[in-house]
Design a protein around this motif. Structure first.
Motif, PDB file in Angstrom:
ATOM      1  N   PRO A 174       0.834  -1.212   0.000  1.00 49.84           N
ATOM      2  CA  PRO A 174       0.000   0.000   0.000  1.00 49.84           C
ATOM      3  C   PRO A 174       0.865   1.256   0.000  1.00 49.84           C
ATOM      4  O   PRO A 174       1.879   1.315   0.711  1.00 49.84           O
ATOM      5  CB  PRO A 174      -0.812  -0.134   1.298  1.00 49.84           C
ATOM      6  N   ILE A 175       0.471   2.240  -0.779  1.00 44.85           N
ATOM      7  CA  ILE A 175       1.262   3.458  -0.908  1.00 44.85           C
ATOM      8  C   ILE A 175       1.531   4.094   0.457  1.00 44.85           C
ATOM      9  O   ILE A 175       2.608   4.637   0.712  1.00 44.85           O
ATOM     10  CB  ILE A 175       0.557   4.464  -1.862  1.00 44.85           C
ATOM     11  N   GLU A 176       0.590   3.997   1.369  1.00 45.64           N
ATOM     12  CA  GLU A 176       0.754   4.608   2.688  1.00 45.64           C
ATOM     13  C   GLU A 176       1.907   3.986   3.473  1.00 45.64           C
ATOM     14  O   GLU A 176       2.498   4.635   4.343  1.00 45.64           O
ATOM     15  CB  GLU A 176      -0.535   4.475   3.501  1.00 45.64           C
ATOM     16  N   ASP A 177       2.261   2.729   3.167  1.00 42.84           N
ATOM     17  CA  ASP A 177       3.293   2.024   3.919  1.00 42.84           C
ATOM     18  C   ASP A 177       4.671   2.104   3.278  1.00 42.84           C
ATOM     19  O   ASP A 177       5.640   1.567   3.814  1.00 42.84           O
ATOM     20  CB  ASP A 177       2.901   0.553   4.082  1.00 42.84           C
ATOM     21  N   VAL A 178       4.764   2.752   2.137  1.00 41.36           N
ATOM     22  CA  VAL A 178       6.045   2.871   1.447  1.00 41.36           C
ATOM     23  C   VAL A 178       6.866   3.984   2.086  1.00 41.36           C
ATOM     24  O   VAL A 178       6.355   5.070   2.383  1.00 41.36           O
ATOM     25  CB  VAL A 178       5.827   3.162  -0.048  1.00 41.36           C
ATOM     26  N   GLU A 179       8.151   3.708   2.294  1.00 41.05           N
ATOM     27  CA  GLU A 179       9.061   4.740   2.802  1.00 41.05           C
ATOM     28  C   GLU A 179       9.651   5.505   1.622  1.00 41.05           C
ATOM     29  O   GLU A 179      10.117   4.912   0.652  1.00 41.05           O
ATOM     30  CB  GLU A 179      10.183   4.121   3.629  1.00 41.05           C
ATOM     31  N   LEU A 180       9.612   6.813   1.717  1.00 37.58           N
ATOM     32  CA  LEU A 180      10.101   7.696   0.648  1.00 37.58           C
ATOM     33  C   LEU A 180      11.212   8.577   1.195  1.00 37.58           C
ATOM     34  O   LEU A 180      11.075   9.155   2.278  1.00 37.58           O
ATOM     35  CB  LEU A 180       8.939   8.565   0.131  1.00 37.58           C
ATOM     36  N   ARG A 181      12.293   8.663   0.450  1.00 36.05           N
ATOM     37  CA  ARG A 181      13.374   9.590   0.796  1.00 36.05           C
ATOM     38  C   ARG A 181      13.597  10.553  -0.358  1.00 36.05           C
ATOM     39  O   ARG A 181      13.847  10.124  -1.488  1.00 36.05           O
ATOM     40  CB  ARG A 181      14.670   8.842   1.083  1.00 36.05           C
ATOM     41  N   VAL A 182      13.468  11.848  -0.085  1.00 28.69           N
ATOM     42  CA  VAL A 182      13.676  12.897  -1.085  1.00 28.69           C
ATOM     43  C   VAL A 182      14.777  13.822  -0.562  1.00 28.69           C
ATOM     44  O   VAL A 182      14.550  14.584   0.384  1.00 28.69           O
ATOM     45  CB  VAL A 182      12.389  13.705  -1.346  1.00 28.69           C
ATOM     46  N   PRO A 183      15.961  13.800  -1.151  1.00 20.73           N
ATOM     47  CA  PRO A 183      17.095  14.553  -0.611  1.00 20.73           C
ATOM     48  C   PRO A 183      17.096  16.018  -1.051  1.00 20.73           C
ATOM     49  O   PRO A 183      18.014  16.492  -1.736  1.00 20.73           O
ATOM     50  CB  PRO A 183      18.294  13.802  -1.180  1.00 20.73           C
ATOM     51  N   ALA A 184      16.067  16.754  -0.671  1.00 28.17           N
ATOM     52  CA  ALA A 184      15.931  18.148  -1.097  1.00 28.17           C
ATOM     53  C   ALA A 184      15.427  18.986   0.061  1.00 28.17           C
ATOM     54  O   ALA A 184      14.575  18.547   0.832  1.00 28.17           O
ATOM     55  CB  ALA A 184      14.971  18.256  -2.282  1.00 28.17           C
ATOM     56  N   SER A 185      15.921  20.218   0.172  1.00 32.80           N
ATOM     57  CA  SER A 185      15.582  21.063   1.316  1.00 32.80           C
ATOM     58  C   SER A 185      14.572  22.157   0.986  1.00 32.80           C
ATOM     59  O   SER A 185      14.175  22.908   1.867  1.00 32.80           O
ATOM     60  CB  SER A 185      16.846  21.698   1.891  1.00 32.80           C
ATOM     61  N   THR A 186      14.127  22.241  -0.279  1.00 33.19           N
ATOM     62  CA  THR A 186      13.158  23.264  -0.675  1.00 33.19           C
ATOM     63  C   THR A 186      12.059  22.627  -1.510  1.00 33.19           C
ATOM     64  O   THR A 186      12.336  21.799  -2.380  1.00 33.19           O
ATOM     65  CB  THR A 186      13.842  24.387  -1.484  1.00 33.19           C
ATOM     66  N   TRP A 187      10.818  22.999  -1.221  1.00 34.91           N
ATOM     67  CA  TRP A 187       9.693  22.537  -2.042  1.00 34.91           C
ATOM     68  C   TRP A 187       8.997  23.740  -2.657  1.00 34.91           C
ATOM     69  O   TRP A 187       9.077  24.864  -2.150  1.00 34.91           O
ATOM     70  CB  TRP A 187       8.711  21.698  -1.233  1.00 34.91           C
ATOM     71  N   LEU A 188       8.319  23.505  -3.771  1.00 35.42           N
ATOM     72  CA  LEU A 188       7.688  24.570  -4.545  1.00 35.42           C
ATOM     73  C   LEU A 188       6.173  24.449  -4.434  1.00 35.42           C
ATOM     74  O   LEU A 188       5.596  23.435  -4.840  1.00 35.42           O
ATOM     75  CB  LEU A 188       8.118  24.473  -6.013  1.00 35.42           C
ATOM     76  N   ALA A 189       5.554  25.474  -3.856  1.00 30.17           N
ATOM     77  CA  ALA A 189       4.093  25.491  -3.741  1.00 30.17           C
ATOM     78  C   ALA A 189       3.475  25.761  -5.104  1.00 30.17           C
ATOM     79  O   ALA A 189       4.061  26.434  -5.965  1.00 30.17           O
ATOM     80  CB  ALA A 189       3.654  26.551  -2.738  1.00 30.17           C
ATOM     81  N   ALA A 190       2.250  25.249  -5.301  1.00 28.64           N
ATOM     82  CA  ALA A 190       1.551  25.420  -6.575  1.00 28.64           C
ATOM     83  C   ALA A 190       0.094  25.760  -6.321  1.00 28.64           C
ATOM     84  O   ALA A 190      -0.472  25.445  -5.274  1.00 28.64           O
ATOM     85  CB  ALA A 190       1.664  24.148  -7.417  1.00 28.64           C
ATOM     86  N   ASP A 191      -0.527  26.414  -7.314  1.00 30.86           N
ATOM     87  CA  ASP A 191      -1.938  26.776  -7.201  1.00 30.86           C
ATOM     88  C   ASP A 191      -2.809  25.636  -7.731  1.00 30.86           C
ATOM     89  O   ASP A 191      -2.316  24.531  -7.998  1.00 30.86           O
ATOM     90  CB  ASP A 191      -2.217  28.091  -7.919  1.00 30.86           C
ATOM     91  N   ASP A 192      -4.105  25.908  -7.904  1.00 31.47           N
ATOM     92  CA  ASP A 192      -5.012  24.830  -8.327  1.00 31.47           C
ATOM     93  C   ASP A 192      -4.836  24.455  -9.793  1.00 31.47           C
ATOM     94  O   ASP A 192      -5.421  23.469 -10.252  1.00 31.47           O
ATOM     95  CB  ASP A 192      -6.464  25.210  -8.034  1.00 31.47           C
ATOM     96  N   ARG A 193      -4.016  25.196 -10.532  1.00 35.08           N
ATOM     97  CA  ARG A 193      -3.673  24.824 -11.894  1.00 35.08           C
ATOM     98  C   ARG A 193      -2.313  24.123 -11.957  1.00 35.08           C
ATOM     99  O   ARG A 193      -1.789  23.896 -13.032  1.00 35.08           O
ATOM    100  CB  ARG A 193      -3.675  26.065 -12.796  1.00 35.08           C
ATOM    101  N   MET A 194      -1.752  23.793 -10.792  1.00 36.05           N
ATOM    102  CA  MET A 194      -0.444  23.159 -10.663  1.00 36.05           C
ATOM    103  C   MET A 194       0.671  24.026 -11.222  1.00 36.05           C
ATOM    104  O   MET A 194       1.701  23.521 -11.711  1.00 36.05           O
ATOM    105  CB  MET A 194      -0.443  21.765 -11.307  1.00 36.05           C
ATOM    106  N   LEU A 195       0.481  25.342 -11.108  1.00 40.12           N
ATOM    107  CA  LEU A 195       1.507  26.304 -11.496  1.00 40.12           C
ATOM    108  C   LEU A 195       2.169  26.852 -10.249  1.00 40.12           C
ATOM    109  O   LEU A 195       1.504  27.082  -9.233  1.00 40.12           O
ATOM    110  CB  LEU A 195       0.891  27.424 -12.322  1.00 40.12           C
ATOM    111  N   PRO A 196       3.477  27.088 -10.277  1.00 42.48           N
ATOM    112  CA  PRO A 196       4.199  27.468  -9.065  1.00 42.48           C
ATOM    113  C   PRO A 196       3.815  28.852  -8.550  1.00 42.48           C
ATOM    114  O   PRO A 196       3.534  29.772  -9.327  1.00 42.48           O
ATOM    115  CB  PRO A 196       5.664  27.430  -9.504  1.00 42.48           C
ATOM    116  N   THR A 197       3.797  28.957  -7.241  1.00 37.02           N
ATOM    117  CA  THR A 197       3.547  30.238  -6.584  1.00 37.02           C
ATOM    118  C   THR A 197       4.806  30.719  -5.870  1.00 37.02           C
ATOM    119  O   THR A 197       5.385  31.725  -6.250  1.00 37.02           O
ATOM    120  CB  THR A 197       2.363  30.136  -5.608  1.00 37.02           C
ATOM    121  N   ASP A 198       5.246  29.981  -4.850  1.00 33.73           N
ATOM    122  CA  ASP A 198       6.467  30.373  -4.148  1.00 33.73           C
ATOM    123  C   ASP A 198       7.135  29.135  -3.569  1.00 33.73           C
ATOM    124  O   ASP A 198       6.543  28.064  -3.510  1.00 33.73           O
ATOM    125  CB  ASP A 198       6.182  31.405  -3.059  1.00 33.73           C
TER     126      ASP A 198
END
Length: 310
Positions: A174-198
């Motif tokens: 199940p996807i909920e039980d999968v361990e995920l590692r993402v080696p990044a310190s910044t994420w990009l917020a997006a609006d309801d059109r999946m376009l970046p905001t900040d």
């Protein structure tokens, strides 16, 4: 007057299939889009791909050029000229995932454990440039190595971005039980059109997977940057479970961005997997300029990424 020529086998939705092998590994690249349809070890999927008789859906294994992700309203300006691309994500009014993922790529070289495909991207509405595109898929003892390249063969500068859309397999976990590692310190917020905001630091947020943790209830369609690289200069994003093992996607310095997408697995669409997408730039780079590459006439861009099971 028509003539009966006998039974004809139906064409594969993704055209010719180019299969390579090395040791326990096998991978298949397709003519349509030059994308990765499947990658297995000892017959067990390493990527969550699709069958030869199916059309590619949810972007599985596709190449995204000359831009990844989205362009707002399909509009941008470059070199003093306003351009309008076709809106391929109609519901959100965006031009999505480039111009080549449904094009017919040509087989350039097949070495048994390596295959190279190419495509010349000609001018079209909203895109007045010439690019020669080439991608080599190689299997070695570590897994799959992918080397894309783009050369400007036109007479003026051209904007460019690259992305790929493989799904790392999670088996029947199940996807909920999968361990995920993402080696990044910044994420990009997006609006309801999946376009970046900040952009925001991941520290203290639900987007922080730097140390690796269960996906849990999180539904991600999220761009990351400020990646942490290992001693060999590569960043590595990993999915892992106790019952299925681990799969890592790595990328070199040509890819300062990545996108993580769990939505297909949460919705039960296709083979279960988490999309980990190496990218040169985030969404709407043709307008923001963030991470945008400009290829001068005769200039070539290239990079390398790959997938390692275990």
């Amino acid at each position: 007057m028509s003539q009966d020529t006998g039974a004809v086998s139906p064409a594969a939705p993704t055209g010719q299939q180019f299969t390579i092998a090395h040791g326990p590994f096998e991978a298949t690249v397709v003519e349509v889009g030059g994308g990765l349809r499947g990658f297995t070890r000892d017959g067990v999927p390493v990527v969550a791909g699709y069958d030869a008789g199916d059309q590619c859906r949810s972007g599985r294994g596709q190449q995204l050029m000359p831009w990844p992700n989205r362009i707002r309203d399909g509009r941008y300006e470059f070199a003093g000229r306003a351009e309008q691309l076709a809106l391929t994500e109609v519901s959100r009014r965006n031009a999505s995932h480039g111009l080549v993922r449904w094009s017919l790529w040509e087989l350039l070289e097949d070495e048994g454990d390596s295959v190279t495909v190419r495509y010349r991207l000609h001018p079209q509405p909203g895109w007045p440039h010439h690019l020669d595109l080439r991608t080599t898929y190689t299997l070695d003892d570590t897994g799959l190595v992918v080397t894309p390249a783009a050369r400007n063969v036109g007479d003026g500068p051209a904007p460019f971005g690259y992305g790929a859309h493989p799904y790392l397999s999670i088996g029947m976990v199940p996807i909920e039980d999968v361990e995920l590692r993402v080696p990044a310190s910044t994420w990009l917020a997006a609006d309801d059109r999946m376009l970046p905001t900040d952009s925001h630091p991941v520290e203290g947020t639900r987007y922080d997977f730097r140390s690796g943790r269960r996906v849990g209830p999180e539904i991600l369609d999220t761009a990351y940057t400020d990646v942490r690289r290992d001693d060999d200069g590569m960043w590595r994003c990993r999915v892992q479970s106790d019952t299925f093992g681990s799969v890592s996607l790595w990328a070199d310095a040509a890819f300062p961005w990545l996108q993580v997408f769990t939505g297909a697995a949460h919705q039960g669409k296709g083979a279960p997997g988490i999309a980990v997408e190496p990218m040169t730039c985030p969404a709407d780079a043709f307008n923001s300029g963030v991470g945008l590459l400009v290829l001068e006439p005769g200039q070539e861009w290239t990079g390398t990424w790959g997938i390692h099971p275990g």
